[in-house]
Design a protein around this motif. Structure first.
Motif: not given
Length: 408
Positions: A126-132, A135-143, A263-264
């Motif tokens: 669950d922790l890995a999925r939460a980090i995913a 991390a993906r949301a932060q990457q999308d926000a950066t783009w 958050a990450v």
């Protein structure tokens, strides 16, 4: 053995159950709510689904509440690519007919005939999925932030080049708080030319600047009062309003990217693999979280390092037919992991002497920059696979022994 196929949609889902012979045992349409999920679980239980021997399920997505409900326990859930499902559909008829119940039946038959050819969703923690998710949301926000910044820069070039010259020497340019504050204070070049040193000094202080305020205010005043071409007044005011609208979007994107990065920063160090991943040169918390988000922490997900390299797109692919033989880059890959690998390899060139020596050796053999960098990423992600499996941290002298001797 029983196989289940689910054709999902926004408001309802179609379910089909088949046996080993391909006979349709049951079909049902359920709603996309808790009651519909209970009907699905009861239907699976009616045909022999148990906690220790669950019925495998094929579905065309890997996200959503329905997938979360199905992934509870030991059930294998297969996320079938819609393109692959369309090819399987053509095997059952040439009339090109299509229906939701028929697609559910096709998905069930995919598991019946070719389940060994498809991978179930990994059993990540669950922790890995939460980090995913973070991390993906932060990457999308950066783009998204960069996309809006490019739109704003293009608009400023049309009527406000003085602002681009004023912010050219600042790191992150238009995304800096000082840039946002000055554009909000003076949305048009005519208003910017009337700003005094006191107003510019106050704007820099409001943006959080603490050093060199007086000299920076003088520099900005000279640039903003420079000799530039202007649009007609009415057109300039209209473009200024358009710029303010884009500025609001950019501020929201910057805030979202910064909040998700925090958050990450808080979640990633709690993962057991964080210490091993951070030991690699060129990896910080944000980039490490992106890599963990894509490879997960399921140790059985990849049979060997070659599988991970192919998934990341760093391993080459061979196409051979008759006298033709071509070895080239892999186009079908995890784009997020491949993008993170590009940044990782680029940062490792200055953080690791062995990585720099490996890159230089590939360049001497004739690889152009992207090829050599991809080759470096291919080697380092193989090292990461080994270190995570063994629970060991990166050791420069172990990973690049001969290259370090050559560099010395």
């Amino acid at each position: 053995m029983i196989y289940c196929g689910i054709d999902w949609a926004g408001r309802h889902h179609d379910v089909a159950l088949v046996d080993d012979s391909g006979q349709l045992l049951a079909k049902r349409r359920i709603a996309d709510d808790a009651a519909g999920y209970r009907i699905l679980l009861d239907l699976l239980a009616e045909y022999g689904d148990t906690e220790h021997d669950p019925i495998p399920v094929a579905i065309e997505t890997s996200r959503g509440l329905l997938v979360a409900v199905l992934r509870q326990g030991q059930r294998k859930v297969f996320a079938i690519n819609p393109m692959a499902a369309a090819r399987y559909r053509d095997r059952h008829g040439v009339s090109r007919k299509k229906s939701d119940p028929g697609d559910a039946l096709v998905l069930a038959n995919i598991l019946r005939t070719d389940m060994a050819m498809h991978r179930p969703l990994p059993q990540d923690s669950d922790l890995a999925r939460a980090i995913a998710v973070l991390a993906r949301a932060q990457q999308d926000a950066t783009w998204n932030r960069q996309t809006i910044a490019n739109q704003l820069r293009s608009l400023l070039r049309e009527f406000y080049p003085a602002a681009l010259d004023a912010f050219a020497g600042w790191q992150n340019g238009l995304c800096r708080p000082e840039s946002l504050e000055l554009l909000r204070l003076a949305p048009t070049p005519s208003r910017a030319a009337r700003l005094s040193v006191t107003q510019l000094r106050s704007a820099l202080k409001r943006a959080g600047r603490q050093r060199g305020i007086e000299a920076e205010a003088q520099r900005l005043r000279e640039i903003l009062r420079g000799d530039y071409a202007h649009q007609p007044p009415l057109v300039e005011d209209a473009l200024g309003k358009q710029m303010l609208a884009l500025l609001g979007q950019l501020e929201a994107a910057c805030t979202a990217a910064d909040d998700l990065a925090e958050a990450v920063q808080e979640a990633f160090p709690k993962h057991p693999d964080a210490e091993v991943i951070l030991s690699f040169p060129g990896l910080g918390i944000q980039l490490s979280a992106r890599i963990l988000a894509e490879i997960g922490d399921d140790r059985d997900r990849f049979a060997d390092a070659r599988g991970l390299k192919a998934y990341a797109g760093s391993a080459p692919i061979t196409r051979a037919s008759g006298k033709k033989h071509h070895v080239g880059r892999r186009m079908v890959k995890n784009d997020r992991l491949n993008h993170a690998g590009y940044l990782w390899a680029f940062a490792a060139l200055t953080a690791s002497p062995g990585a720099k020596a490996h890159y230089g050796r590939r360049r001497e053999k004739g690889d152009w920059h992207a090829q050599a960098q991809r080759h470096l990423f291919n080697r380092m992600i193989g090292q990461l696979y080994h270190c995570i499996r063994a629970g060991e941290q990166f050791d420069e002298h172990v990973e690049f022994p001969s290259l370090l001797a050559e560099a010395a």
